[in-house]
Design an enzyme around this catalytic site. Sequence first.
Site, PDB file in Angstrom:
ATOM      1  N   ASP A  48       0.833  -1.212   0.000  1.00  0.00           N
ATOM      2  CA  ASP A  48       0.000   0.000   0.000  1.00  0.00           C
ATOM      3  C   ASP A  48       0.865   1.259   0.000  1.00  0.00           C
ATOM      4  O   ASP A  48       1.982   1.259   0.529  1.00  0.00           O
ATOM      5  CB  ASP A  48      -0.912  -0.024   1.242  1.00  0.00           C
ATOM      6  CG  ASP A  48      -2.068   0.949   1.112  1.00  0.00           C
ATOM      7  OD1 ASP A  48      -2.438   1.315  -0.033  1.00  0.00           O
ATOM      8  OD2 ASP A  48      -2.615   1.345   2.153  1.00  0.00           O
TER       9      ASP A  48
ATOM     10  N   HIS B 279       2.061   3.315  -9.120  1.00  0.00           N
ATOM     11  CA  HIS B 279       1.835   1.882  -9.366  1.00  0.00           C
ATOM     12  C   HIS B 279       2.965   1.300 -10.223  1.00  0.00           C
ATOM     13  O   HIS B 279       3.387   0.169 -10.013  1.00  0.00           O
ATOM     14  CB  HIS B 279       0.487   1.664 -10.050  1.00  0.00           C
ATOM     15  CG  HIS B 279      -0.695   2.053  -9.200  1.00  0.00           C
ATOM     16  ND1 HIS B 279      -0.808   1.690  -7.886  1.00  0.00           N
ATOM     17  CD2 HIS B 279      -1.812   2.785  -9.474  1.00  0.00           C
ATOM     18  CE1 HIS B 279      -1.937   2.181  -7.380  1.00  0.00           C
ATOM     19  NE2 HIS B 279      -2.553   2.852  -8.327  1.00  0.00           N
TER      20      HIS B 279
ATOM     21  N   LEU C 214      10.975 -20.083  -5.459  1.00  0.00           N
ATOM     22  CA  LEU C 214      10.013 -19.289  -4.681  1.00  0.00           C
ATOM     23  C   LEU C 214       8.621 -19.324  -5.333  1.00  0.00           C
ATOM     24  O   LEU C 214       8.480 -19.080  -6.529  1.00  0.00           O
ATOM     25  CB  LEU C 214      10.514 -17.837  -4.617  1.00  0.00           C
ATOM     26  CG  LEU C 214       9.622 -16.823  -3.915  1.00  0.00           C
ATOM     27  CD1 LEU C 214       9.557 -17.096  -2.419  1.00  0.00           C
ATOM     28  CD2 LEU C 214      10.136 -15.400  -4.165  1.00  0.00           C
TER      29      LEU C 214
HETATM   30  C1  IPE Z   1      -5.359  -2.781  -0.086  1.00  0.00           C
HETATM   31  O1  IPE Z   1      -5.063  -1.432  -0.239  1.00  0.00           O
HETATM   32  C2  IPE Z   1      -5.380  -3.461  -1.416  1.00  0.00           C
HETATM   33  C3  IPE Z   1      -4.105  -3.603  -2.098  1.00  0.00           C
HETATM   34  C4  IPE Z   1      -2.934  -3.220  -1.648  1.00  0.00           C
HETATM   35  C5  IPE Z   1      -4.176  -4.253  -3.382  1.00  0.00           C
HETATM   36  P1  IPE Z   1      -6.203  -0.338  -0.341  1.00  0.00           P
HETATM   37  O2  IPE Z   1      -5.524   0.974  -0.489  1.00  0.00           O
HETATM   38  O3  IPE Z   1      -7.180  -0.704  -1.397  1.00  0.00           O
HETATM   39  O4  IPE Z   1      -6.925  -0.484   1.065  1.00  0.00           O
HETATM   40  P2  IPE Z   1      -7.816   0.541   1.885  1.00  0.00           P
HETATM   41  O5  IPE Z   1      -8.858   1.086   0.940  1.00  0.00           O
HETATM   42  O6  IPE Z   1      -6.899   1.620   2.363  1.00  0.00           O
HETATM   43  O7  IPE Z   1      -8.375  -0.261   3.007  1.00  0.00           O
HETATM   44  C1  IPE Z   2      -1.754   0.172  -3.243  1.00  0.00           C
HETATM   45  O1  IPE Z   2      -1.485   1.535  -3.291  1.00  0.00           O
HETATM   46  C2  IPE Z   2      -1.885  -0.421  -4.608  1.00  0.00           C
HETATM   47  C3  IPE Z   2      -3.249  -0.838  -4.961  1.00  0.00           C
HETATM   48  C4  IPE Z   2      -4.267  -0.834  -4.154  1.00  0.00           C
HETATM   49  C5  IPE Z   2      -3.431  -1.297  -6.317  1.00  0.00           C
HETATM   50  P1  IPE Z   2      -2.664   2.578  -3.266  1.00  0.00           P
HETATM   51  O2  IPE Z   2      -3.068   2.885  -4.675  1.00  0.00           O
HETATM   52  O3  IPE Z   2      -3.771   2.141  -2.397  1.00  0.00           O
HETATM   53  O4  IPE Z   2      -1.936   3.832  -2.659  1.00  0.00           O
HETATM   54  P2  IPE Z   2      -2.515   4.855  -1.589  1.00  0.00           P
HETATM   55  O5  IPE Z   2      -2.957   4.052  -0.408  1.00  0.00           O
HETATM   56  O6  IPE Z   2      -3.667   5.567  -2.241  1.00  0.00           O
HETATM   57  O7  IPE Z   2      -1.374   5.754  -1.295  1.00  0.00           O
HETATM   58 MG    MG Z   3      -4.141   2.370  -0.428  1.00  0.00          MG
END
Ligand code: IPE
Ligand code: IPE
Ligand code: MG
Length: 246
Positions: A20, A37, A131
């Site tokens: 995240d 991303h 892995l």
């Molecule tokens: C969790 O992150 C999902 C992934 C990392 C793929 P999110 O950014 O979607 O989660 P929330 O919305 O903060 O709970």
């Molecule tokens: C996690 O990073 C990746 C996915 C959920 C695909 P985020 O896109 O949720 O990044 P933040 O949390 O908004 O910074």
């Molecule tokens: Mg996020």
Amino acid sequence: MNTSVSPEGSIPRHVAIVMDGNGRWARKRFMPRIFGHKYGMETVVRVIDHCQARGVEYLTVYAFSSENWKRPEDEVSGLMNLVLVGISKYLAKLASRGVRIHVAGDRSKVSERVRQAWNEAEERTRHNTGLHVTVAFNYGGRWDIVQACQRALAEGVAPEALTEEALSRHMALAYAPDPDLFIRTGGEVRVSNFLLWQLAYAELYFTDCLWPDFDEAELDKAFADFARRDRRFGGVKQAQAPEQSA
Ligand code: IPE
Ligand code: IPE
Ligand code: MG
């Protein structure tokens, strides 16, 4: 890269990561979220390499949750496109290093191109013995439990035979031991519908580090923290010799 072998038990067999913070990482640089991303994808490859170097056997990464469809359409399509880019860029390299790729999640909802790309990644690495990398994609922990029940019932498993073991055999990660170490980057302290069933006794590790910044040293910090944990699985701590009085 430091490849020294760690003492027995200090390296988790199975590491599960909620990657995240990509969006915030990009925003800090005044860039669109998809830029984060893209960097995040490079980080996954580095983390795979480092897990291999450290002797981890299973790595499971949360790449797209069943709730991430709620994001703006251009971000969702950008993420889908990154799957295609990532596979064409890295599949050959990962396959040659013995990585075995699995995809966990509801594939019926993703486009034919993305489905084919994931199928190809699994197919090309099917005989690899290194892995195990599982990409959780359009994955939700609740979906996983429901699909496991549905498959078990469809096989004719009787209600009284639907034990924890029977259900585990139908879960998306049936081939893997439960995660030992759960890592979430990006500062949030929640599970966000990741491996709800499988995390029962995982050690939880949260860091403010945003995913694109998560490097070998950060992973080693998580391993060092894991090595200090006292895992009891509901039992009691091993008896220690009483302290000698002076
Ligand atoms: C969790 O992150 C999902 C992934 C990392 C793929 P999110 O950014 O979607 O989660 P929330 O919305 O903060 O709970
Ligand atoms: C996690 O990073 C990746 C996915 C959920 C695909 P985020 O896109 O949720 O990044 P933040 O949390 O908004 O910074
Ligand atoms: Mg996020």
